[in-house]
Design a protein around this motif. Sequence first.
Motif, short mmCIF file in Angstrom:
data_model
loop_
_atom_site.label_atom_id
_atom_site.label_comp_id
_atom_site.label_asym_id
_atom_site.label_seq_id
_atom_site.Cartn_x
_atom_site.Cartn_y
_atom_site.Cartn_z
N TYR A 52 0.80 -1.23 0.00
CA TYR A 52 0.00 0.00 0.00
C TYR A 52 0.83 1.28 0.00
O TYR A 52 0.38 2.29 -0.53
CB TYR A 52 -1.00 -0.03 1.16
N LEU A 85 -5.16 5.95 0.61
CA LEU A 85 -3.96 5.16 0.88
C LEU A 85 -2.90 5.92 1.68
O LEU A 85 -1.86 5.37 2.00
CB LEU A 85 -3.33 4.70 -0.44
N ALA A 90 -4.67 -0.04 3.23
CA ALA A 90 -5.91 0.04 2.48
C ALA A 90 -7.02 0.52 3.39
O ALA A 90 -7.07 0.17 4.56
CB ALA A 90 -6.28 -1.33 1.90
#
Length: 116
Positions: A52, A85, A90
């Motif tokens: 991420y 993000l 997430a």
Amino acid sequence: MNLRECYSAMGADYDDILRRLVSEERIIRFLRMLARDQSFVTLKNALAAEHYEEAFRASHSLKGICMNMGLTRLMESSSALTENLRSGQAGKDTAALFEALEQDYHTAIEAIEKLD
């Protein structure tokens, strides 16, 4: 498709980009660079791998490119995903936000490919 029609199809601001970059040839050159830019591919792969922080950087890069090119709709969807993000993880809407961005990205690329 001419440049004004391309910008309209992308949900983008033709008048603003023409004022800033002055010539259609320059705008077209930069738009074609977007089609070769790897930010979207990096973003997609990073999300699939659940990396991420890398996805954040890629979406942030894409947002910057879109801001510079007056690609309003794609900038808005990439901005929304970037903020989602920002924490390096997430969020609950990550998948839906990426889906919207992906649709906007493909719309933009298809319009760019149809330029005369």
